[in-house]
Design a protein around this motif. Structure first.
Motif, mmCIF file in Angstrom:
data_model
loop_
_atom_site.group_PDB
_atom_site.id
_atom_site.type_symbol
_atom_site.label_atom_id
_atom_site.label_comp_id
_atom_site.label_asym_id
_atom_site.label_seq_id
_atom_site.Cartn_x
_atom_site.Cartn_y
_atom_site.Cartn_z
ATOM 1 N N VAL A 5 0.612 -1.365 -0.121
ATOM 2 C CA VAL A 5 0.111 -0.288 0.072
ATOM 3 C C VAL A 5 1.591 1.182 0.242
ATOM 4 N N ALA A 7 0.562 5.544 0.607
ATOM 5 C CA ALA A 7 0.807 6.798 1.448
ATOM 6 C C ALA A 7 1.118 7.431 0.908
ATOM 7 N N ARG A 14 2.557 9.672 -5.211
ATOM 8 C CA ARG A 14 1.532 8.321 -5.238
ATOM 9 C C ARG A 14 1.741 7.705 -6.364
ATOM 10 N N GLU A 31 -3.263 -0.949 -3.332
ATOM 11 C CA GLU A 31 -3.944 0.493 -3.176
ATOM 12 C C GLU A 31 -3.375 1.239 -2.377
ATOM 13 N N VAL A 32 -3.517 2.959 -3.428
ATOM 14 C CA VAL A 32 -2.761 4.427 -3.017
ATOM 15 C C VAL A 32 -3.357 4.903 -2.083
ATOM 16 N N THR A 33 -3.014 5.867 -1.188
ATOM 17 C CA THR A 33 -3.949 6.206 -0.502
ATOM 18 C C THR A 33 -3.384 8.401 -0.679
ATOM 19 N N GLY A 34 -3.774 8.869 -0.283
ATOM 20 C CA GLY A 34 -3.447 10.343 0.354
ATOM 21 C C GLY A 34 -3.303 10.548 1.804
ATOM 22 N N ARG A 35 -4.175 9.771 2.383
ATOM 23 C CA ARG A 35 -4.129 9.853 3.414
ATOM 24 C C ARG A 35 -3.468 8.973 5.025
ATOM 25 N N LEU A 39 -3.113 5.539 8.343
ATOM 26 C CA LEU A 39 -2.991 4.157 8.273
ATOM 27 C C LEU A 39 -3.685 3.307 8.984
ATOM 28 N N GLU A 41 -6.377 2.340 10.027
ATOM 29 C CA GLU A 41 -7.725 2.095 9.798
ATOM 30 C C GLU A 41 -7.684 1.622 8.444
ATOM 31 N N LEU A 42 -6.524 2.090 7.208
ATOM 32 C CA LEU A 42 -6.993 1.185 5.897
ATOM 33 C C LEU A 42 -5.921 0.032 6.124
ATOM 34 N N THR A 45 -8.395 -3.039 6.799
ATOM 35 C CA THR A 45 -9.772 -2.602 5.505
ATOM 36 C C THR A 45 -8.932 -3.456 4.531
#
Length: 209
Positions: A5, A7, A14, A31-35, A39, A41-42, A45
């Motif tokens: 993942v 972040a 990203r 997955e790629v996230t900007g938050r 981490l 919470e991510l 899931t």
């Protein structure tokens, strides 16, 4: 396959990291996230092996970095990329739970290797941090007088559980000479028993079990 993942606050970063890792066999980006701050919470899931966290210039480490285990009980490793890679920054990242800390300017090969190493349970440090912290500690632990090649041979045979007589036969030397070598090994390593000598030899990287 190592599941990753990414972040990062910057969409450009990203996208760049995603494209970079996609080109390496054995790595797959889930997955790629900007938050970065979300981490934990991510991780609940998405079942990832490694979280690659890229910090912006001046961005603080989101503490703690240790993530909760997934459904299988595996805790994702966190590798941090940052602009500041001083010894103090690296130490803060590791104390916070990161498995690795590298400069964002690292090459694609370095970043991909760091992700794979972290997934394998290894700790990844930039060379300056290793030189400043780890290498001096290893040098300090090394014996003041190094073991000779013959003494290392004897130490390895001690680790295999051989008695002096068996060592003498294998090396084609007298049992008295073996006793002399063993005494020298004890003196150089600062130990008084065979078990302590073997443990010290393993710790110093002189022998392997």
């Amino acid at each position: 396959m190592t599941r990753v993942v990414i972040a990062a606050g910057s969409p450009t970063v990203r996208a760049g990291l995603g494209a970079l890792l996609a080109g390496y066999p054995g790595l797959t980006v889930l997955e790629v996230t900007g938050r970065p701050a979300g981490l934990a919470e991510l991780a609940e899931t998405v079942e990832a092996d490694v979280v690659l966290l890229a910090l912006e210039a001046g961005e603080q480490l989101p503490l703690p970095l240790g993530l909760p285990p997934d459904a299988a009980g595996r805790e994702p490793a966190v590798v941090v990329l940052g602009d500041e890679t001083t010894e103090g920054w690296v130490q803060r990242a590791l104390r916070a739970g990161a498995r690795g800390a590298l400069p964002r300017t690292g090459s694609g090969e370095q970043i991909a290797a760091a992700v794979a190493a972290a997934a394998a349970g290894l700790v990844v440090l930039p060379a300056p941090a290793y030189q400043a912290r780890v290498r001096p500690a290893l040098n300090a632990a090394a014996p003041a007088q190094p073991l000779t090649p013959r003494e290392v041979e004897v130490l390895a045979m001690l680790a295999e559980g051989h008695a002096n007589k068996a060592i003498a036969a294998r090396l084609a030397i007298s049992e008295h000479t073996v006793k002399t070598h063993v005494g020298s090994v004890f003196g150089k390593l600062g130990v008084s028993t065979r078990a302590e000598a073997v443990a010290s030899g393993v710790r110093l990287g002189l022998i392997m079990l």
